[in-house]
Design a protein around this motif. Sequence first.
Motif, short mmCIF file in Angstrom:
data_model
loop_
_atom_site.label_atom_id
_atom_site.label_comp_id
_atom_site.label_asym_id
_atom_site.label_seq_id
_atom_site.Cartn_x
_atom_site.Cartn_y
_atom_site.Cartn_z
N GLN A 49 36.66 -54.86 -33.31
CA GLN A 49 37.35 -53.59 -33.53
C GLN A 49 38.88 -53.73 -33.51
OE1 GLN A 49 35.47 -50.01 -32.11
NE2 GLN A 49 37.37 -49.34 -31.14
N PRO A 50 39.47 -54.37 -32.49
CA PRO A 50 40.93 -54.50 -32.51
C PRO A 50 41.44 -55.43 -33.61
CG PRO A 50 39.99 -55.69 -30.65
CD PRO A 50 38.90 -54.87 -31.23
N LYS A 51 40.61 -56.38 -34.05
CA LYS A 51 41.03 -57.27 -35.12
C LYS A 51 41.10 -56.54 -36.46
CE LYS A 51 39.26 -61.66 -33.22
NZ LYS A 51 40.40 -62.53 -33.54
N LEU A 52 40.17 -55.62 -36.69
CA LEU A 52 40.14 -54.88 -37.95
C LEU A 52 41.01 -53.64 -37.92
CD1 LEU A 52 36.33 -55.01 -38.91
CD2 LEU A 52 38.15 -56.61 -39.55
N GLY A 53 41.27 -53.13 -36.71
CA GLY A 53 42.03 -51.90 -36.60
C GLY A 53 41.25 -50.68 -37.02
N GLN A 54 39.94 -50.72 -36.89
CA GLN A 54 39.09 -49.57 -37.23
C GLN A 54 37.84 -49.62 -36.35
OE1 GLN A 54 38.60 -51.79 -41.21
NE2 GLN A 54 37.08 -50.16 -41.34
N PRO A 55 37.15 -48.50 -36.20
CA PRO A 55 35.97 -48.47 -35.32
C PRO A 55 34.87 -49.40 -35.80
CG PRO A 55 36.71 -46.25 -35.87
CD PRO A 55 37.45 -47.18 -36.78
N VAL A 56 34.20 -50.04 -34.85
CA VAL A 56 33.02 -50.87 -35.13
C VAL A 56 31.92 -50.41 -34.19
CG1 VAL A 56 32.05 -53.18 -35.27
CG2 VAL A 56 34.47 -52.83 -35.79
N ILE A 57 30.85 -49.87 -34.75
CA ILE A 57 29.77 -49.31 -33.93
C ILE A 57 28.48 -50.10 -34.15
CG2 ILE A 57 30.77 -47.00 -33.95
CD1 ILE A 57 28.70 -46.21 -36.03
N VAL A 58 27.62 -50.09 -33.13
CA VAL A 58 26.32 -50.76 -33.20
C VAL A 58 25.24 -49.69 -33.28
CG1 VAL A 58 24.68 -52.25 -32.00
CG2 VAL A 58 27.12 -52.77 -31.93
N ASP A 59 24.33 -49.85 -34.24
CA ASP A 59 23.28 -48.86 -34.47
C ASP A 59 21.92 -49.56 -34.43
OD1 ASP A 59 21.86 -46.61 -35.13
OD2 ASP A 59 22.49 -46.56 -37.23
N ASN A 60 21.12 -49.29 -33.40
CA ASN A 60 19.79 -49.88 -33.29
C ASN A 60 18.79 -49.11 -34.14
OD1 ASN A 60 21.22 -50.29 -30.44
ND2 ASN A 60 19.79 -51.99 -30.75
N LYS A 61 18.20 -49.79 -35.11
CA LYS A 61 17.19 -49.20 -36.00
C LYS A 61 15.95 -50.09 -35.93
CE LYS A 61 19.59 -45.75 -37.74
NZ LYS A 61 19.21 -44.34 -37.49
N THR A 62 15.04 -49.77 -35.02
CA THR A 62 13.89 -50.63 -34.77
C THR A 62 12.72 -50.30 -35.69
OG1 THR A 62 13.03 -49.16 -33.07
CG2 THR A 62 14.58 -50.85 -32.37
N GLY A 63 11.75 -51.21 -35.71
CA GLY A 63 10.52 -50.98 -36.46
C GLY A 63 10.21 -52.12 -37.40
N ALA A 64 8.90 -52.38 -37.59
CA ALA A 64 8.41 -53.37 -38.55
C ALA A 64 8.99 -54.76 -38.30
CB ALA A 64 8.70 -52.92 -39.98
N SER A 65 9.06 -55.16 -37.03
CA SER A 65 9.58 -56.48 -36.65
C SER A 65 10.95 -56.76 -37.24
CB SER A 65 8.59 -57.58 -37.08
OG SER A 65 7.38 -57.47 -36.40
N GLY A 66 11.79 -55.74 -37.20
CA GLY A 66 13.14 -55.88 -37.73
C GLY A 66 13.27 -55.47 -39.18
N GLY A 67 12.17 -55.12 -39.80
CA GLY A 67 12.18 -54.82 -41.23
C GLY A 67 12.88 -53.52 -41.59
N ILE A 68 12.75 -52.50 -40.74
CA ILE A 68 13.33 -51.19 -41.06
C ILE A 68 14.86 -51.27 -41.12
CG2 ILE A 68 13.55 -48.80 -40.34
CD1 ILE A 68 10.74 -49.62 -41.29
#
Length: 316
Positions: A49-68
């Motif tokens: 985030q500080p390197k890019l100077g913009q927000p970096v968010i993590v979004d967990n989207k589970t299902g289908a052994s990582g497929g979704i």
Amino acid sequence: MGLLATLFTVLASSQGIAQESRRPVTIVVPFSPGTGPDIIARTIAENLQPKLGQPVIVDNKTGASGGIGSQMVMRATPDGHTLVVTADPPFTANVSLTKPVIYDPVKGFTPIIEAAVGTLALVVHPSVPANSIKELIAYAKSRPGEINYASPGVGTPHHLAMEFFKLTAKIDLMHVPFRDSAGAISNLIGGHISAMFLPVHVALPLAPDKVRILAVATKARAPQLPDQPTLDELGFSGFDADIRYGVLGPPGMPPAIVARYNFEISEILRSPDVTERLAKQGLRPVAETPEKYAGNIVQDLTKWSNVVSDAKLSTD
């Protein structure tokens, strides 16, 4: 000259990601919080985030052994604002395990960086009369199909590593899948399960009272277990069941943006504090190039497709 060309590409791309600086960069994790991909994604996001100077968010989207979650990124606009941090397996194994196939791990993504690897150890409950891999194989062959092993589910690294081992050692073990790692491990400790592949950092606190570590499933010895032999050393030539963690984007990402991300994330992964933090989770940063990561994905696709086919595995 090569270094200068890389630096020029990175600098030229600095405006490429930030040109819509009000938009956050989203790192999709197709697995639950607390898993290896999630730990890596949050470590990268915090420092990126500080390197890019913009927000970096993590979004967990589970299902289908990582497929979704992976499919979501595959369909995203390739402008650098949507990435995925995933684990292989099951990233390439899903192609053979799930029908219909929902993504192509080679053509459906742009490899950015192979971030880290995790090492698995083959362990048995102390009640199993085997102090070595040779003794375990002999014991299993004397009781075909009677000895069980656990995993957190079909298609997980734990499951595929053991099926790979079964094929290589020519033994028959009964798979007992659980809904999560906690259930599998508790039954292993309780003696209801005889064997399992566990991440090294999980196996170490349990040994030697609750589990007995017999070998590690990588070509090189694990730094945490320098005296523990690898399966490759023990005669299973080429046996390698490392968990490969990487960052990818949608297909068609501009090379300049890929170079920028590879450069910035490599710096993050090589920093001493991040290396130490990941090591505590059993993860070893590697920071490979996009080209090297792409080649490893192709190799993993062949390896795990063969394991799934030869072991006749399916999620159905």
